[in-house]
Scaffold this motif. Structure first.
Motif, PDB file in Angstrom:
ATOM      1  N   ARG A  27       0.443  -1.201  -0.395  1.00  0.00           N
ATOM      2  CA  ARG A  27      -0.268  -0.021   0.151  1.00  0.00           C
ATOM      3  C   ARG A  27       1.286   1.221   0.105  1.00  0.00           C
ATOM      4  NH1 ARG A  27      -3.129   0.213   5.127  1.00  0.00           N
ATOM      5  NH2 ARG A  27      -3.556  -1.293   4.563  1.00  0.00           N
ATOM      6  N   GLU A  40       1.461   7.190   3.933  1.00  0.00           N
ATOM      7  CA  GLU A  40       1.498   6.323   4.441  1.00  0.00           C
ATOM      8  C   GLU A  40       2.062   4.451   3.627  1.00  0.00           C
ATOM      9  OE1 GLU A  40      -1.602   2.528   5.893  1.00  0.00           O
ATOM     10  OE2 GLU A  40      -2.226   4.453   5.219  1.00  0.00           O
ATOM     11  N   LEU A  42       2.954   0.521   2.899  1.00  0.00           N
ATOM     12  CA  LEU A  42       2.992  -0.794   3.934  1.00  0.00           C
ATOM     13  C   LEU A  42       3.806  -1.364   3.244  1.00  0.00           C
ATOM     14  CD1 LEU A  42       1.906  -2.294   5.556  1.00  0.00           C
ATOM     15  CD2 LEU A  42      -0.098  -2.293   4.601  1.00  0.00           C
ATOM     16  N   THR A  44       6.157  -5.209   3.908  1.00  0.00           N
ATOM     17  CA  THR A  44       6.683  -6.434   4.712  1.00  0.00           C
ATOM     18  C   THR A  44       8.356  -6.646   4.489  1.00  0.00           C
ATOM     19  OG1 THR A  44       4.423  -7.429   5.143  1.00  0.00           O
ATOM     20  CG2 THR A  44       6.471  -8.148   6.078  1.00  0.00           C
ATOM     21  N   GLU A  69       6.003   0.943  12.308  1.00  0.00           N
ATOM     22  CA  GLU A  69       5.346  -0.034  12.565  1.00  0.00           C
ATOM     23  C   GLU A  69       5.860  -1.349  12.405  1.00  0.00           C
ATOM     24  OE1 GLU A  69       0.419  -2.421  12.268  1.00  0.00           O
ATOM     25  OE2 GLU A  69       0.805   0.128  12.110  1.00  0.00           O
TER      26      GLU A  69
END
Length: 77
Positions: A27, A40, A42, A44, A69
């Motif tokens: 994202r 933002e 996102l 991994t 995060e």
């Protein structure tokens, strides 16, 4: 999540640290909030790569604040 000064070339510069590691964000959202751009990203990452990418993002001209995060815990980087 990061906050930065809005500028025309900012968004591609934020994707560069991911692209050079052959990573595609799940994202990517950006919204201008007055004089601040809130972004933002996102993605991994392996634990050892988180600080490298955060450091690269922190060095982008105009970036004022980065929050990373880990799982469900957000930390300022």
């Amino acid at each position: 999540m990061l906050r930065a000064e809005p500028s025309p070339g900012l968004l591609p510069r934020l994707l560069q640290p991911l692209a050079k590691r052959d990573l595609t964000p799940e994202r990517f959202r950006a919204a201008r909030e007055g004089e601040v751009l809130r972004v933002e990203i996102l993605v991994t990452l392996p634990e050892g790569m988180v600080h490298l990418v955060a450091g690269n993002l922190r060095s982008v001209v105009g970036v004022a604040r980065i929050e990373v995060e880990h799982g469900r815990v957000m930390r300022e980087a």
